[in-house]
Scaffold this motif. Structure first.
Motif, short mmCIF file in Angstrom:
data_model
loop_
_atom_site.label_atom_id
_atom_site.label_comp_id
_atom_site.label_asym_id
_atom_site.label_seq_id
_atom_site.Cartn_x
_atom_site.Cartn_y
_atom_site.Cartn_z
N SER A 24 0.86 -1.19 0.00
CA SER A 24 0.00 0.00 0.00
C SER A 24 0.89 1.24 0.00
CB SER A 24 -0.88 0.00 1.25
OG SER A 24 -0.08 0.19 2.40
N LEU A 25 0.30 2.40 -0.23
CA LEU A 25 1.07 3.65 -0.11
C LEU A 25 1.60 3.82 1.30
CD1 LEU A 25 -0.84 6.30 -2.26
CD2 LEU A 25 1.45 5.40 -2.64
N ASP A 26 0.81 3.40 2.29
CA ASP A 26 1.24 3.47 3.68
C ASP A 26 2.47 2.60 3.90
OD1 ASP A 26 0.92 4.37 6.40
OD2 ASP A 26 0.21 2.35 6.88
N ASP A 27 2.47 1.40 3.31
CA ASP A 27 3.64 0.50 3.42
C ASP A 27 4.88 1.17 2.83
OD1 ASP A 27 2.02 -1.54 4.49
OD2 ASP A 27 1.68 -2.46 2.52
N VAL A 28 4.72 1.75 1.63
CA VAL A 28 5.86 2.39 0.96
C VAL A 28 6.33 3.60 1.76
CG1 VAL A 28 6.65 3.55 -1.15
CG2 VAL A 28 5.18 1.53 -1.32
N ALA A 29 5.40 4.36 2.32
CA ALA A 29 5.76 5.51 3.16
C ALA A 29 6.59 5.06 4.36
CB ALA A 29 4.51 6.26 3.61
N SER A 30 6.18 3.97 4.99
CA SER A 30 6.91 3.44 6.14
C SER A 30 8.31 2.97 5.76
CB SER A 30 6.15 2.27 6.78
OG SER A 30 4.95 2.72 7.34
N SER A 35 6.32 10.78 2.59
CA SER A 35 4.92 10.81 2.99
C SER A 35 4.01 10.18 1.95
CB SER A 35 4.46 12.24 3.27
OG SER A 35 4.30 12.94 2.04
N GLN A 36 2.87 9.67 2.42
CA GLN A 36 1.86 9.11 1.52
C GLN A 36 1.42 10.13 0.48
OE1 GLN A 36 -1.67 7.31 3.08
NE2 GLN A 36 -0.56 6.17 4.65
N GLY A 37 1.22 11.36 0.90
CA GLY A 37 0.78 12.40 -0.01
C GLY A 37 1.77 12.64 -1.14
N THR A 38 3.05 12.70 -0.79
CA THR A 38 4.08 12.89 -1.80
C THR A 38 4.14 11.69 -2.74
OG1 THR A 38 5.39 14.33 -0.36
CG2 THR A 38 6.56 13.27 -2.18
N LEU A 39 4.08 10.48 -2.18
CA LEU A 39 4.09 9.27 -3.01
C LEU A 39 2.89 9.25 -3.96
CD1 LEU A 39 5.17 6.71 -0.28
CD2 LEU A 39 6.53 7.40 -2.28
N HIS A 44 0.76 9.80 -9.45
CA HIS A 44 -0.19 10.45 -10.36
C HIS A 44 0.49 11.44 -11.29
CE1 HIS A 44 -3.56 9.42 -7.31
NE2 HIS A 44 -3.39 8.45 -8.19
N GLU A 45 1.83 11.46 -11.24
CA GLU A 45 2.65 12.31 -12.11
C GLU A 45 2.35 13.80 -11.93
OE1 GLU A 45 2.71 10.83 -16.19
OE2 GLU A 45 2.28 8.82 -15.41
N GLU A 46 1.93 14.16 -10.72
CA GLU A 46 1.66 15.56 -10.40
C GLU A 46 2.94 16.29 -10.03
OE1 GLU A 46 -1.24 15.30 -7.30
OE2 GLU A 46 -2.75 14.42 -8.62
N ILE A 47 3.90 15.55 -9.48
CA ILE A 47 5.21 16.11 -9.13
C ILE A 47 6.28 15.10 -9.51
CG2 ILE A 47 4.33 17.52 -7.21
CD1 ILE A 47 5.59 15.39 -5.31
N SER A 48 7.49 15.60 -9.65
CA SER A 48 8.65 14.73 -9.83
C SER A 48 9.42 14.72 -8.52
CB SER A 48 9.56 15.28 -10.93
OG SER A 48 8.92 15.22 -12.17
N PRO A 49 9.95 13.57 -8.12
CA PRO A 49 10.73 13.55 -6.88
C PRO A 49 12.06 14.27 -7.06
CG PRO A 49 10.92 11.45 -8.01
CD PRO A 49 9.92 12.27 -8.78
N THR A 50 12.58 14.77 -5.96
CA THR A 50 13.93 15.31 -5.99
C THR A 50 14.89 14.14 -6.10
OG1 THR A 50 14.21 15.18 -3.59
CG2 THR A 50 13.27 17.24 -4.47
N ILE A 51 16.13 14.42 -6.38
CA ILE A 51 17.15 13.37 -6.44
C ILE A 51 17.20 12.64 -5.10
CG2 ILE A 51 19.62 12.91 -6.68
CD1 ILE A 51 19.65 15.45 -8.52
N SER A 52 17.20 13.41 -4.04
CA SER A 52 17.27 12.83 -2.69
C SER A 52 16.06 11.94 -2.42
CB SER A 52 17.36 13.95 -1.66
OG SER A 52 17.45 13.42 -0.36
N GLU A 53 14.87 12.40 -2.80
CA GLU A 53 13.66 11.59 -2.59
C GLU A 53 13.71 10.30 -3.41
OE1 GLU A 53 10.28 14.98 -1.61
OE2 GLU A 53 10.80 14.56 -3.70
#
Length: 176
Positions: A24-30, A35-39, A44-53
């Protein structure tokens, strides 16, 4: 690689891992500390992760960094991270389980400093400076590496790269 292609490649791979591992997103967040919201926004391709993320996600899911990059894209289109235009990463050899490493050519411009959170336990990076002068933060100390020089360090601790010259190009061999 355009920002849209980059976001799509990351989202596609993240969704595939979640489906394959039944996470789940919660599993991946853990697992990743993202955060779940960022994931959700990344998927949903609304944002791109930073290199660090992206490194955090890869480390938390125990997968390679290069697995998130579009393997079918033209090397000339390799990502300049949308939120970090002073760092360009070109995959030379993507991760292979047969050899347990990947190689990237990284270019830092404008005296850029890139800090990185710890990667998965046991990850080692070997750096070869091709052009310019680089400083690497390892074990809490900055180490200067000149053109043609090499440096190896444990990347399962906080570390960083700083361009001492206006532009530095180096190869980064990441061993898992």
């Amino acid at each position: 690689m355009s920002e849209n292609k980059f976001a799509q490649a990351v989202a596609t791979h993240l969704k595939a891992i979640r489906k394959q591992r039944n996470l789940s997103l919660d599993d991946v967040a853990s697992l990743t500390g993202i955060s779940q919201g960022t994931l959700r926004q990344i998927e949903h391709e609304e944002i791109s992760p930073t290199i660090s993320e992206l490194w955090q996600i890869a480390s938390g899911l125990k997968t390679s960094f290069s697995a998130f990059l579009d393997q079918n894209s033209d090397p000339e289109e390799s990502p300049t991270f949308p939120n970090d235009p002073n760092m360009k990463i070109v995959p030379i050899f993507t991760f292979s389980k047969a050899v347990n490493f990947e190689i990237h050519e990284i270019t830092l411009t404008n005296h850029h400093c890139q800090m990185s959170k710890p990667h998965a336990h046991g990850v080692i990076e070997s750096i070869i400076v091709i052009k310019g002068e680089l400083e690497i933060l390892s074990d809490g100390h900055w180490q200067s590496v000149n053109e043609g020089g090499t440096f190896r360090f444990f990347a399962d601790q906080p570390h960083g790269y700083r361009a001492l010259s206006r532009m530095v190009v180096f190869q980064d061999i990441v061993s898992y």
